[in-house]
Design an enzyme around this catalytic site. Sequence first.
Site, PDB file in Angstrom:
ATOM      1  N   ASP A 175       0.825  -1.217   0.000  1.00 23.94           N
ATOM      2  CA  ASP A 175       0.000   0.000   0.000  1.00 23.94           C
ATOM      3  C   ASP A 175       0.858   1.266   0.000  1.00 23.94           C
ATOM      4  O   ASP A 175       0.349   2.358  -0.229  1.00 23.94           O
ATOM      5  CB  ASP A 175      -0.904   0.041   1.248  1.00 23.94           C
ATOM      6  CG  ASP A 175      -1.929  -1.081   1.290  1.00 23.94           C
ATOM      7  OD1 ASP A 175      -1.967  -1.883   0.347  1.00 23.94           O
ATOM      8  OD2 ASP A 175      -2.694  -1.143   2.268  1.00 23.94           O
ATOM      9  N   MET A 188      -6.013  -2.497  -3.744  1.00 22.84           N
ATOM     10  CA  MET A 188      -5.610  -2.513  -2.337  1.00 22.84           C
ATOM     11  C   MET A 188      -5.190  -1.122  -1.863  1.00 22.84           C
ATOM     12  O   MET A 188      -4.611  -0.363  -2.644  1.00 22.84           O
ATOM     13  CB  MET A 188      -4.445  -3.478  -2.132  1.00 22.84           C
ATOM     14  CG  MET A 188      -4.885  -4.907  -2.022  1.00 22.84           C
ATOM     15  SD  MET A 188      -3.510  -5.954  -1.561  1.00 22.84           S
ATOM     16  CE  MET A 188      -4.387  -7.492  -1.343  1.00 22.84           C
TER      17      MET A 188
HETATM   18  O1  F6P Z   1      -0.904  -5.544   3.714  1.00 22.44           O
HETATM   19  C1  F6P Z   1      -1.957  -4.640   3.493  1.00 22.44           C
HETATM   20  C2  F6P Z   1      -2.928  -5.223   2.536  1.00 22.44           C
HETATM   21  O2  F6P Z   1      -2.284  -5.324   1.325  1.00 22.44           O
HETATM   22  C3  F6P Z   1      -4.195  -4.385   2.445  1.00 22.44           C
HETATM   23  O3  F6P Z   1      -4.213  -3.470   1.418  1.00 22.44           O
HETATM   24  C4  F6P Z   1      -5.283  -5.416   2.328  1.00 22.44           C
HETATM   25  O4  F6P Z   1      -6.476  -4.971   2.885  1.00 22.44           O
HETATM   26  C5  F6P Z   1      -4.718  -6.561   3.077  1.00 22.44           C
HETATM   27  O5  F6P Z   1      -3.342  -6.512   2.927  1.00 22.44           O
HETATM   28  C6  F6P Z   1      -5.303  -7.896   2.694  1.00 22.44           C
HETATM   29  O6  F6P Z   1      -4.440  -8.934   3.004  1.00 22.44           O
HETATM   30  P1  F6P Z   1      -4.846 -10.420   3.434  1.00 22.44           P
HETATM   31  O7  F6P Z   1      -6.158 -10.728   2.773  1.00 22.44           O
HETATM   32  O8  F6P Z   1      -3.717 -11.239   2.923  1.00 22.44           O
HETATM   33  O9  F6P Z   1      -4.929 -10.421   4.917  1.00 22.44           O
END
Ligand code: F6P
Length: 395
Positions: A139, A193
């Site tokens: 992000d 994201m």
């Molecule tokens: O690490 C942050 C991120 O990339 C966010 O943008 C997103 O909401 C989240 O990870 C989702 O990650 P996961 O589904 O792997 O927990």
Amino acid sequence: MRAEKIFAGKTLAILSGGGDTPAINSSIEAVRNRASMLGFKVYGILRGWKGLLGDGDVVDLTNIAYNGIYGGTGLLSSRTNPFPSKKNPEDRSQQILRNIERYKIDVLVTIGGDDTNGAAKKMYEKYGIPVIGFPKTIDNDLRTRTIHHYQGKQYETVLCPGFPSGAMAIKKLTSKLHTTNESHQRIMVLEVMGRDAGWLTGTAVFGGAQVALVPEVEMTKERKDFFFEHVKEQYMRSPKHSLIIAVSEGVRWWNEEKQSLEMVYASPDLDEYGHPRFGGISGVIASEISKKLGIEARGQISGYIPRSGKCYEYDRRLTSTLADKVVDLLLREDYGKMPVMRDIVPYSELEEFHTDAIDMGNNRPVCRFLDQHHRCALSYGVYPRIPHCNSTGIR
Ligand code: F6P
């Protein structure tokens, strides 16, 4: 004469926590190589902080081949928080301390965002564990205090390993979506994201998205009215009657029925750092566009595309440069710090002397809403230089 290895007999351990990025293996490889040259024995801790719980889950990285170009993380990852959280009130920091002792770890390098590195900083402050953070976030939501020199002006920006590769993926994906969108003369809402930061979403503009909605700007009732007018105008003016709108997953969107700003969640569950899982804002916006403007619209979630795949050359340079700064911190025994890029200058000059080290942990962007500089940076397309992207954001 044989060169003395100053850290001979000492052990450095590396872990990666939080969401993966294409640049983590590159970071591990770069830190491992430099630490080995200094004489450290290098361990890899599996699954982030989880690998230091119980009996520990640790591998020896010192002499094995390591592929830094392959994306993801060979050390695996988790969102484990050793300190008490709403989800898990147990304080597991003593287990971490026991394993640090047991594996005789002298220095711990934590590759992570503010959650993983924030926990590491606590280990340093509470228990004196020598830690060095290594930035990681798709992000791009760590405040790295990087100065971008752009057309004679200076802008504070953010540049974290992983983001450049993720940005390339979003740019490519957006560029591809035009053909299907044009064939149906639709409006496509592409969800990207970004919980609190719109950097990744903004890069869709380099792939030809005409509008970007970022979490730093709340979509209040007034802004929504303007948004719909703007979307209609852009769509009607576009030669092929098609439009791509990029939207960050964490955008707050005015809900007419409830008369409040809302975020759209994929799941009500919180992780151990208190974060919910977002997902679905693109569908909400697309259906409101269809209803209000009578133009066919579709939502498309880019999901894990930016996190997946290989590490691009720009990220390779970035991780080596930051790993050089890790060496500097090790030599000075300066812990609780995280190397960052101090300046962004032309690509070929990304050198160690442009790096800096800042206190790790508590490095979230200062404020959710754009300050004047960020607003300028976004509107002028001032992004970290990404090969193949021009700086105006125009295709
Ligand atoms: O690490 C942050 C991120 O990339 C966010 O943008 C997103 O909401 C989240 O990870 C989702 O990650 P996961 O589904 O792997 O927990």
